[in-house]
Design a protein around this motif. Sequence first.
Motif, PDB file in Angstrom:
ATOM      1  N   HIS A 122       0.914  -1.282   0.207  1.00 21.42           N
ATOM      2  CA  HIS A 122      -0.008  -0.134  -0.183  1.00 21.42           C
ATOM      3  C   HIS A 122       0.739   1.209  -0.167  1.00 21.42           C
ATOM      4  CE1 HIS A 122      -3.444   2.495   0.845  1.00 21.42           C
ATOM      5  NE2 HIS A 122      -2.532   3.133   1.579  1.00 21.42           N
ATOM      6  N   ILE A 123       1.839   1.266   0.891  1.00 21.09           N
ATOM      7  CA  ILE A 123       2.715   2.653   1.149  1.00 21.09           C
ATOM      8  C   ILE A 123       3.230   3.029  -0.323  1.00 21.09           C
ATOM      9  CG2 ILE A 123       2.902   2.538   3.538  1.00 21.09           C
ATOM     10  CD1 ILE A 123       5.469   1.252   2.941  1.00 21.09           C
ATOM     11  N   MET A 147       1.940   2.440  -3.254  1.00 19.87           N
ATOM     12  CA  MET A 147       0.917   2.708  -4.351  1.00 19.87           C
ATOM     13  C   MET A 147       0.416   3.897  -4.210  1.00 19.87           C
ATOM     14  SD  MET A 147      -0.453  -1.167  -4.769  1.00 19.87           S
ATOM     15  CE  MET A 147      -0.978  -1.404  -6.276  1.00 19.87           C
ATOM     16  N   LYS A 148      -0.417   4.339  -5.175  1.00 21.65           N
ATOM     17  CA  LYS A 148      -1.155   5.621  -5.120  1.00 21.65           C
ATOM     18  C   LYS A 148      -2.532   5.347  -5.793  1.00 21.65           C
ATOM     19  CE  LYS A 148       2.658   8.013  -6.831  1.00 21.65           C
ATOM     20  NZ  LYS A 148       3.485   6.646  -7.009  1.00 21.65           N
ATOM     21  N   PRO A 149      -3.217   4.876  -4.469  1.00 23.38           N
ATOM     22  CA  PRO A 149      -4.757   4.476  -4.659  1.00 23.38           C
ATOM     23  C   PRO A 149      -5.802   5.591  -4.856  1.00 23.38           C
ATOM     24  CG  PRO A 149      -3.806   3.694  -2.698  1.00 23.38           C
ATOM     25  CD  PRO A 149      -2.975   4.696  -3.251  1.00 23.38           C
ATOM     26  N   ASN A 150      -6.485   5.818  -5.908  1.00 25.32           N
ATOM     27  CA  ASN A 150      -7.496   6.856  -5.843  1.00 25.32           C
ATOM     28  C   ASN A 150      -8.706   6.192  -6.863  1.00 25.32           C
ATOM     29  OD1 ASN A 150      -7.743   8.257  -8.598  1.00 25.32           O
ATOM     30  ND2 ASN A 150      -5.446   8.489  -8.234  1.00 25.32           N
ATOM     31  N   PRO A 151      -9.789   6.826  -6.626  1.00 25.30           N
ATOM     32  CA  PRO A 151     -11.042   6.295  -7.264  1.00 25.30           C
ATOM     33  C   PRO A 151     -10.781   6.232  -8.839  1.00 25.30           C
ATOM     34  CG  PRO A 151     -11.710   7.688  -5.692  1.00 25.30           C
ATOM     35  CD  PRO A 151     -10.227   7.803  -5.749  1.00 25.30           C
ATOM     36  N   SER A 185      -8.763   3.819 -10.455  1.00 23.96           N
ATOM     37  CA  SER A 185      -9.538   2.507 -10.524  1.00 23.96           C
ATOM     38  C   SER A 185     -10.711   2.421 -11.689  1.00 23.96           C
ATOM     39  CB  SER A 185     -10.511   2.190  -9.088  1.00 23.96           C
ATOM     40  OG  SER A 185      -9.714   2.103  -8.182  1.00 23.96           O
ATOM     41  N   ALA A 196      -4.321   2.483 -13.506  1.00 27.63           N
ATOM     42  CA  ALA A 196      -4.037   1.335 -12.522  1.00 27.63           C
ATOM     43  C   ALA A 196      -3.354   0.069 -12.961  1.00 27.63           C
ATOM     44  CB  ALA A 196      -5.175   1.171 -11.516  1.00 27.63           C
ATOM     45  N   GLU A 213       0.625  -0.374 -12.554  1.00 27.60           N
ATOM     46  CA  GLU A 213       0.993  -0.438 -11.303  1.00 27.60           C
ATOM     47  C   GLU A 213       0.487  -1.688 -10.595  1.00 27.60           C
ATOM     48  OE1 GLU A 213      -1.148   2.176  -8.476  1.00 27.60           O
ATOM     49  OE2 GLU A 213       0.522   3.019  -7.662  1.00 27.60           O
ATOM     50  N   GLU A 214      -0.449  -2.154 -10.602  1.00 27.74           N
ATOM     51  CA  GLU A 214      -1.114  -3.439  -9.837  1.00 27.74           C
ATOM     52  C   GLU A 214      -0.157  -4.463 -10.364  1.00 27.74           C
ATOM     53  OE1 GLU A 214      -3.591  -4.099  -7.923  1.00 27.74           O
ATOM     54  OE2 GLU A 214      -3.954  -2.154  -7.808  1.00 27.74           O
ATOM     55  N   THR A 233      -8.284  -3.096  -7.253  1.00 26.21           N
ATOM     56  CA  THR A 233      -7.028  -2.041  -7.262  1.00 26.21           C
ATOM     57  C   THR A 233      -6.797  -1.764  -5.947  1.00 26.21           C
ATOM     58  OG1 THR A 233      -8.757  -0.497  -7.717  1.00 26.21           O
ATOM     59  CG2 THR A 233      -7.312  -1.240  -9.663  1.00 26.21           C
ATOM     60  N   SER A 234      -5.862  -1.123  -5.783  1.00 32.13           N
ATOM     61  CA  SER A 234      -5.468  -0.749  -4.382  1.00 32.13           C
ATOM     62  C   SER A 234      -6.515  -0.044  -3.643  1.00 32.13           C
ATOM     63  CB  SER A 234      -4.069   0.073  -4.614  1.00 32.13           C
ATOM     64  OG  SER A 234      -4.315   1.017  -5.286  1.00 32.13           O
ATOM     65  N   PHE A 235      -7.198   0.963  -4.126  1.00 31.39           N
ATOM     66  CA  PHE A 235      -8.136   1.723  -3.743  1.00 31.39           C
ATOM     67  C   PHE A 235      -9.285   0.926  -2.903  1.00 31.39           C
ATOM     68  CE2 PHE A 235     -12.429   4.265  -3.979  1.00 31.39           C
ATOM     69  CZ  PHE A 235     -12.252   5.018  -2.781  1.00 31.39           C
ATOM     70  N   MET A 268     -12.498   9.258   1.563  1.00 32.71           N
ATOM     71  CA  MET A 268     -12.504   9.238   0.055  1.00 32.71           C
ATOM     72  C   MET A 268     -13.612   8.092  -0.232  1.00 32.71           C
ATOM     73  SD  MET A 268      -8.413   8.442  -0.528  1.00 32.71           S
ATOM     74  CE  MET A 268      -8.641   8.262  -2.339  1.00 32.71           C
TER      75      MET A 268
END
Lengths: 266, 357
Positions: A113-114, A116-120, A123, A130, A133-134, B198-200, B227
Amino acid sequence: MGAPTNGDRSPVLVCDNVSRWFGGLHALKHVNISVAKGEVFGLVGPNGSGKTTLVNAITGFYPPQEGKILFEGRQINGLKPYRIAETGIARTFQNVALFKGMSVLDNILMGRHIYMKPNPLASLFYWWWAKKEEIAHRKKVEAVIDLLQLESVRDEHVDVIPLGLQKRVELARALSAEPRLLVLDEPMAGMNQEEKEYMVRFILDAQEALGLTVLIIEHHMDVVTAICDRILVLNNGSMIAEGPPREAIADPQVVEAYIGKQRDAA
Amino acid sequence: MFYRLAGVHHTRYETARALWPIPADRKQVIVAGLIALVAPFFLSTLYLGSYMLPWLIWSSAALSLTLLMGMAGQLHFGFASVMAIGAYTSIHLARLGIPFELALIGAGAMSAVIGTVFGAAALRVKGLYLVIATLAMQYLVDWVIINVPAISGGAQATLRTPEVSFLLFPIESLTSRYYLALGWAALLAVFLMNVKRTSFGRALTAIRDKDFAAAVIGVDPFRYKLMAFFTSSFMGGVTGAMLAFCFYRAVTPEQFSFNVSIQLVAMVLVGGLGSVIGGFLGAAFVLLIPIVLTNFVAGLAASGWLAISSNLLAHVPLMIYGALIIGFLLLEPLGLAKIYDNTRKYFLVWPFRHSRS
């Protein structure tokens, strides 16, 4: 075993005069430790002696009210747990704390997680944003799965696999965060001899392969003497002995803390 | 060709993480998609306009809510108010002459901002207390909409939606409204499936399952809960606008009352928390079962099989409906999605009992 190959013995983790109270209970009394790079450092003591409290102080759950904690020279007490994770410390829990709604693979991916740059939006635009990266992080995670031999349960749900494997998954999750300090809280609790031997092997393999410094709480003295370079014995929140495991365990105060004082012959 | 898992071996991470890694599922989705696409040509106006269209829109609403309730584990009992904000925002923006596409985005943004503000205030509490806090949002938003004439158009007023067009297609005929709702539902479904892989999505699930373990590997719980509120409210706002423009075509505050929030929660729970197919199944259950039950009980009464007063007749379906929801939660807490999943798994390996892996 576990000794650094280079001559670098600079301390990775330093606890300087750390104290923690819970109401009137003085759970940690002026604890000082200094863990060198590449070392396997054991925390030992009877139940309620403050081992887990010290680990919780280091990882930010119960910040110490007194004293300082330095990780690689940087003060980390007062940081939130998720910030401390970002500095390069990963831990496991005494009672397995996996994410029950996820597969083994997703649990281990959480360790990334740290990085990665998760954001909606990433996705939403998976194929253009994404996906790359995945896949990249999946490759890293597969290396950890390979190291800990978890291939066969990769796609299982974590709540259906045995406890020994769950603990290994938790170790894998911590390792996939590529920490420089790994904190293990009783990684072998509730395991049989065979599972214990596997776990020791995995911890040592990982430590060697990734150049980790390990802080480990463990009750099994055979494990402690076998893998720790140095140990600290705590009793009622105070340090009562420190040094190489065999010497520290033989200390009269330690013997007293564990099995009581021999009565004077009367 | 019975054993549908035969020969399915993924050798690349991309294909293993595809939306539908198993060809049998992919074929099903294609068939369902084709049926949905040609539905306007063989369904009567009644079925298309009174069943399919509302079902798609309420499914979108359930999907919006399931991101927050199912994936992130934050209960929200005021989601109808989120949709109301979206509906009223889109109408006012469209009336100002702003293009419909932008009005939709504006509706989502307005809902997201207000929803997140309430979410931030509510996030200091968990579980039942969060339910109460979100209820407060429902009543506050309702009150503001009813009592501010600039929003509702005056007490007891109904705002008609202006004529709009989406990407140059006029959204006027039933067919065009149906396709717009279908597109939105499909987009949300794909979005949720992408979130899950995905990570989110993993971060949201991590917070739901074990917040301290999530924190120790670097997830900021507060940030991700916000979020989740933002994303979910955005989707809910746009769905509210869809509901106003595609289905009701006129809005009043009663369309977004507390009852609607409860129905949305029921859709998510009965369908299955956090499940995409569950959103569609749950919406179908909550929308259709009352109609079916009412017709069934009325039919029994009319044919003389059941001798009850018309007063009781109005309430019996509601009682059965309530009992069904309770029964579902007791017997299959994971909802219709789990029942679907069990059936699917049975047929994936049929004629065998189970597969090796």
